[in-house]
Design an enzyme around this catalytic site. Structure first.
Site, PDB file in Angstrom:
ATOM      1  N   ALA A 158      77.897  22.738 -88.406  1.00  0.00           N
ATOM      2  CA  ALA A 158      79.012  22.357 -87.344  1.00  0.00           C
ATOM      3  C   ALA A 158      78.548  23.283 -86.053  1.00  0.00           C
ATOM      4  CB  ALA A 158      80.081  23.176 -87.706  1.00  0.00           C
ATOM      5  N   ARG A 161      70.304  24.294 -78.554  1.00  0.00           N
ATOM      6  CA  ARG A 161      68.574  24.689 -78.215  1.00  0.00           C
ATOM      7  C   ARG A 161      67.884  23.228 -78.246  1.00  0.00           C
ATOM      8  NH1 ARG A 161      67.979  29.603 -82.223  1.00  0.00           N
ATOM      9  NH2 ARG A 161      69.694  28.746 -83.154  1.00  0.00           N
ATOM     10  N   GLN A 208      85.087  22.913 -88.876  1.00  0.00           N
ATOM     11  CA  GLN A 208      85.165  23.800 -88.263  1.00  0.00           C
ATOM     12  C   GLN A 208      85.709  23.897 -87.103  1.00  0.00           C
ATOM     13  OE1 GLN A 208      81.345  26.161 -87.772  1.00  0.00           O
ATOM     14  NE2 GLN A 208      82.445  28.130 -87.466  1.00  0.00           N
ATOM     15  N   THR A 226      78.021  31.207 -88.332  1.00  0.00           N
ATOM     16  CA  THR A 226      77.620  30.577 -89.745  1.00  0.00           C
ATOM     17  C   THR A 226      78.646  31.145 -90.727  1.00  0.00           C
ATOM     18  OG1 THR A 226      76.008  32.359 -89.953  1.00  0.00           O
ATOM     19  CG2 THR A 226      75.229  29.948 -89.630  1.00  0.00           C
ATOM     20  N   ASP A 282      70.038  22.758 -90.858  1.00  0.00           N
ATOM     21  CA  ASP A 282      69.005  22.657 -90.273  1.00  0.00           C
ATOM     22  C   ASP A 282      67.729  23.018 -91.033  1.00  0.00           C
ATOM     23  OD1 ASP A 282      69.389  25.277 -90.050  1.00  0.00           O
ATOM     24  OD2 ASP A 282      69.343  25.281 -87.753  1.00  0.00           O
ATOM     25  N   GLY A 339      66.578  35.946 -89.129  1.00  0.00           N
ATOM     26  CA  GLY A 339      67.372  37.286 -89.396  1.00  0.00           C
ATOM     27  C   GLY A 339      66.288  38.155 -90.254  1.00  0.00           C
ATOM     28  N   ASN A 343      65.807  24.387 -84.466  1.00  0.00           N
ATOM     29  CA  ASN A 343      66.645  24.605 -83.784  1.00  0.00           C
ATOM     30  C   ASN A 343      66.400  24.013 -82.264  1.00  0.00           C
ATOM     31  OD1 ASN A 343      67.957  26.628 -85.456  1.00  0.00           O
ATOM     32  ND2 ASN A 343      66.051  28.015 -85.102  1.00  0.00           N
ATOM     33  N   ASN A 360      63.496 -23.210 -80.713  1.00  0.00           N
ATOM     34  CA  ASN A 360      64.767 -22.999 -81.468  1.00  0.00           C
ATOM     35  C   ASN A 360      65.931 -23.131 -80.396  1.00  0.00           C
ATOM     36  OD1 ASN A 360      62.481 -21.663 -82.962  1.00  0.00           O
ATOM     37  ND2 ASN A 360      63.662 -22.831 -84.525  1.00  0.00           N
ATOM     38  N   ARG A 368      52.549 -37.990 -78.370  1.00  0.00           N
ATOM     39  CA  ARG A 368      51.841 -37.503 -77.178  1.00  0.00           C
ATOM     40  C   ARG A 368      51.442 -38.697 -76.419  1.00  0.00           C
ATOM     41  NH1 ARG A 368      47.050 -35.632 -81.168  1.00  0.00           N
ATOM     42  NH2 ARG A 368      46.210 -37.767 -81.530  1.00  0.00           N
TER      43      ARG A 368
END
Ligand code: UD1
Ligand code: CA
Length: 454
Positions: free
Chosen positions: A12, A17, A74, A80, A103, A138, A223, A381, A435
């Site tokens: 969500a 970015r 959310q 998160t 992600d 992190g 990201n 066609n 022809r």
């Protein structure tokens, strides 16, 4: 399997970015949407549909997931941790809960199984990674016995602090009975003013295990578009490895672009500069390229495909596609059909053993078996309003440069003389000549030189 973990997938976020009007998790990776990877993995591991947390601003995500996952909204992207707080009470059971970032698409099944094992007797097990370009991840702080004490987001690291080289990969297995109370205690007291899921680690009642992966590729998070390209390259490498180990020769992996779900049979040879997209499945002993482009092609064994572009078509065994041909959607080429050079086929069926010569164009036609469509022959066609079909029965011979005007039926075994314009049905076994009759003007050239054109 019903006792396996329940999965929550976080999708969500704003995806700012990416700088895109398209939701991040709907960007394409290996011919599928980013989110398909985590949804498929979670479904496989848990044996049931995952719950995906989505944004009210991205209705396309829920629409995309229709039938594959349950969704919960959310209301605002407050982080998160807040996304996990959006999980409804009915879902909040005591057993294990697998939480994945949508992600991070290349996570392996074996790794999730390791996480589930490591979570036993713990409040949580989370995946960590070292030796990556760490931008944005992190940092994982462990205590003396190796359990995780806390995770500090990169932006919240304080100057001069000791920074561990172990990073959070964004994949977790929680003990539900300890996650759900702790998630309600999160605060947004951090640099971004968000509820971080990573902060829950320090709030859990019980030890948190870390599982370190030796394959940083599987933790690639997307990201921005540079990371999307990096993940694409990683996935491509995996796909090519899979095919080579399954017996496909890939002459030059560096110039071979094959989507994740593509299957190619044993003893096939893929030459350089090839793009194979979507749900393409080819049989054994095929030879492709150089410079072919295939999208959603279903093919049999022993195909030979030159530098041509094929899309959403079916090919029987032993079909030969020459160079610079284009096979467009809704075409079915039965076994032993061959196309010359610069031929085009669209929305047509070609029966077993039929041949289409160079520069020929077969559109909206049903061609029988052992038919010869001569070089430069074209179907007409479209009458400006409607596309009509052409039926060519078995064994017909269409001469070079014939013009076939639909609606039209050429009866079995009939012939069309080279250069003819044919706009009336031809009975079986007949020769159609449409022809102007040739006339030769004697001495014309001599008289021209004299200035006498009469
Ligand atoms: C997150 C982790 C970081 C970890 C990294 C691994 C947090 C706070 N940080 O950072 O420790 O190293 O993943 O890839 O968790 N999302 C929501 N709602 C939101 C915000 C995000 O559903 O309000 C979803 C996003 O759509 C995304 C996932 O959660 O799929 C991760 O969010 P993102 O903002 O990309 O987190 P990172 O900064 O990568
Ligand atoms: Ca991310």
């Amino acid at each position: 399997m019903a006792d396996g973990p329940r999965a929550v997938i976080l999708a969500a976020g704003n995806g700012t970015r990416m700088r895109s009007a398209r939701p991040k998790v709907l960007h394409a990776l290996g011919g599928r949407s980013l989110i398909d990877y985590s949804v498929e993995l979670a479904t496989e591991v848990c044996g049931r549909r995952p719950l995906v947390v989505v944004s009210p601003l991205q209705p396309a995500v829920a629409a995309h997931l229709d039938g594959c996952a349950d969704v919960v909204i959310q209301p605002q992207p407050l982080g998160t941790g807040d996304a996990v707080r959006a999980v409804p009470a009915a879902f909040r059971k005591p057993g294990p809960v697998l939480v994945l970032n949508a992600d991070v698409p290349l996570l392996r099944r074996e790794t999730v199984d390791r996480l589930i094992d490591a979570a036993m007797g713990h409040a949580c097990a989370l995946l960590t990674v070292k030796d990556v370009e760490k931008r944005g991840l992190g940092r994982v702080y462990r205590n003396a016995v190796g359990d995780v004490e806390c995770i500090v987001e990169e932006r919240d690291l304080v100057d001069g602090a000791v920074v561990p080289d172990e990073c959070n990969a964004g994949s977790y297995v929680f003990d539900g009975s300890r996650l759900w109370p702790a998630i309600e205690r999160l605060t947004r007291d951090n640099v971004q003013g968000e509820y971080y899921l990573t902060d829950v680690v320090a709030l859990l009642d019980g030890p948190v295990a870390a599982v370190l992966t030796s394959d940083p590729g599987e933790t690639l998070g997307i990201n921005d578009r540079r990371q999307l390209a990096a993940a694409e390259a990683e996935l491509r490498r995996r796909t090519l490895d899979r095919l080579m180990l399954a017996g496909v020769t890939i002459e030059d992996p560096a110039t071979t672009y094959i989507d994740a779900l593509v299957e190619i049979g044993e003893d096939s040879v893929v030459h350089p500069m090839i793009v194979v997209r979507g749900a393409t499945h080819l049989g054994r002993e095929c030879e492709i390229g150089p410079m072919a482009q295939l999208t959603d092609v279903r093919g049999g064994d022993r195909l030979h495909i030159g530098a041509s572009v094929l899309e959403a078509c079916e090919l029987g065994d032993d079909v030969v596609i020459g160079h610079f041909d284009r096979v467009r959607p809704h075409s079915r080429l039965h076994s032993r059909v061959s196309l010359g050079t610069h031929a085009e086929v669209k929305n047509s069926t070609l029966g077993t053993g039929s041949r289409v010569g160079h520069f020929a164009c077969v559109l909206d036609s049903d061609i029988g078996q052992d038919v010869n469509i001569g070089a430069g022959a074209v179907t007409c066609n479209y009458d400006g309003a409607v596309k009509h079909r052409i039926a060519v029965e078995d064994g017909v011979f269409v001469g070079t440069n014939a013009t076939l005007v639909a609606p039209l039926r050429l009866g079995a075994g009939s012939y069309v003389a080279a250069g003819s314009l044919v706009n009336q049905d031809v009975p079986a076994g007949a020769l159609a000549v449409g022809r102007a009759r040739q006339r030769n003007i004697e001495d014309w050239a001599v008289r021209r030189r004299r200035g006498d054109r009469g």
